[in-house]
Design a protein around this motif. Structure first.
Motif, PDB file in Angstrom:
ATOM      1  N   ILE A   1       0.558  -1.205  -0.081  1.00 51.02           N
ATOM      2  CA  ILE A   1       0.012  -0.114   0.069  1.00 51.02           C
ATOM      3  C   ILE A   1       0.743   1.362  -0.082  1.00 51.02           C
ATOM      4  CG2 ILE A   1      -2.166  -1.055   1.162  1.00 51.02           C
ATOM      5  CD1 ILE A   1      -1.226   0.158   3.931  1.00 51.02           C
ATOM      6  N   GLY A   2       2.163   1.062   0.325  1.00 51.69           N
ATOM      7  CA  GLY A   2       3.139   2.486  -0.014  1.00 51.69           C
ATOM      8  C   GLY A   2       4.381   1.898   0.500  1.00 51.69           C
ATOM      9  N   THR A   3       5.185   3.051   0.622  1.00 53.81           N
ATOM     10  CA  THR A   3       6.526   2.755   0.910  1.00 53.81           C
ATOM     11  C   THR A   3       6.927   3.269   2.469  1.00 53.81           C
ATOM     12  OG1 THR A   3       7.443   2.696  -1.048  1.00 53.81           O
ATOM     13  CG2 THR A   3       9.009   2.924   0.407  1.00 53.81           C
ATOM     14  N   ILE A   4       7.307   2.643   3.475  1.00 50.23           N
ATOM     15  CA  ILE A   4       7.772   2.996   4.633  1.00 50.23           C
ATOM     16  C   ILE A   4       9.053   3.469   4.669  1.00 50.23           C
ATOM     17  CG2 ILE A   4       8.213   2.457   6.976  1.00 50.23           C
ATOM     18  CD1 ILE A   4       6.173   0.079   6.625  1.00 50.23           C
ATOM     19  N   VAL A   5       9.303   4.916   5.077  1.00 49.34           N
ATOM     20  CA  VAL A   5      10.702   5.447   4.926  1.00 49.34           C
ATOM     21  C   VAL A   5      10.946   5.955   6.263  1.00 49.34           C
ATOM     22  CG1 VAL A   5      12.095   7.389   3.940  1.00 49.34           C
ATOM     23  CG2 VAL A   5      10.055   6.421   2.817  1.00 49.34           C
ATOM     24  N   ILE A   6      12.037   5.293   6.926  1.00 45.96           N
ATOM     25  CA  ILE A   6      12.733   5.524   8.266  1.00 45.96           C
ATOM     26  C   ILE A   6      14.052   5.992   8.186  1.00 45.96           C
ATOM     27  CG2 ILE A   6      13.141   4.613  10.631  1.00 45.96           C
ATOM     28  CD1 ILE A   6      10.210   4.597  10.223  1.00 45.96           C
ATOM     29  N   VAL A   7      14.463   7.168   8.639  1.00 47.06           N
ATOM     30  CA  VAL A   7      15.896   7.624   8.799  1.00 47.06           C
ATOM     31  C   VAL A   7      16.414   7.281  10.066  1.00 47.06           C
ATOM     32  CG1 VAL A   7      17.520   9.638   8.696  1.00 47.06           C
ATOM     33  CG2 VAL A   7      15.289   9.291   7.228  1.00 47.06           C
ATOM     34  N   LYS A   8      17.601   6.556  10.014  1.00 45.69           N
ATOM     35  CA  LYS A   8      17.989   6.221  11.230  1.00 45.69           C
ATOM     36  C   LYS A   8      19.589   7.067  11.564  1.00 45.69           C
ATOM     37  CE  LYS A   8      16.105   1.496  11.428  1.00 45.69           C
ATOM     38  NZ  LYS A   8      16.233   0.316  11.524  1.00 45.69           N
ATOM     39  N   CYS A   9      19.664   7.640  12.764  1.00 46.77           N
ATOM     40  CA  CYS A   9      20.770   8.283  12.943  1.00 46.77           C
ATOM     41  C   CYS A   9      21.725   7.329  13.854  1.00 46.77           C
ATOM     42  CB  CYS A   9      20.456   9.715  13.725  1.00 46.77           C
ATOM     43  SG  CYS A   9      22.009  10.541  13.999  1.00 46.77           S
ATOM     44  N   ALA A  10      23.074   7.708  13.622  1.00 47.40           N
ATOM     45  CA  ALA A  10      24.294   6.957  14.160  1.00 47.40           C
ATOM     46  C   ALA A  10      24.016   7.000  15.983  1.00 47.40           C
ATOM     47  CB  ALA A  10      25.821   7.145  13.704  1.00 47.40           C
ATOM     48  N   ASP A  11      23.460   7.984  16.380  1.00 40.08           N
ATOM     49  CA  ASP A  11      23.301   8.071  17.686  1.00 40.08           C
ATOM     50  C   ASP A  11      22.080   7.581  18.193  1.00 40.08           C
ATOM     51  OD1 ASP A  11      20.967   9.612  17.144  1.00 40.08           O
ATOM     52  OD2 ASP A  11      21.727  11.631  17.805  1.00 40.08           O
TER      53      ASP A  11
END
Length: 86
Positions: free
Chosen positions: A64-74
């Motif tokens: 149904i769509g694209t999940i977008v998660i940004v992960k930081c090194a911290d």
């Protein structure tokens, strides 16, 4: 014979995914920039060495769509998924 069949399937699957590209919308990019700038203002730039790589963008295609998660090194992360389009 089985070995070449497995290799052929693997190669055809590899080719299928070779040309996939994920793109952030202007709104997602703006939200990411604001989040990153706010993090930098509070804690300073996240240092991960000479090669960088402080932020990882994880794209998960669904039916149904694209999940977008940004992960930081911290350890912090930002959900950029546009759920309103699901």
């Amino acid at each position: 014979m089985v070995e070449s069949h497995i290799k052929k399937n693997f190669m055809s699957e590899e080719k299928e995914y070779e040309d996939r590209t994920f793109v952030l919308s202007a709104e997602q990019h703006k939200k990411y920039d604001e989040w990153r700038k706010e993090k930098n203002k509070k804690n300073g730039e996240v240092y991960v060495g000479a090669v960088g790589g402080a932020y990882s963008f994880c794209f998960t295609p669904t039916g149904i769509g694209t999940i977008v998660i940004v992960k930081c090194a911290d350890g912090t992360q930002l959900d950029l998924t546009e759920y309103e389009y699901f």
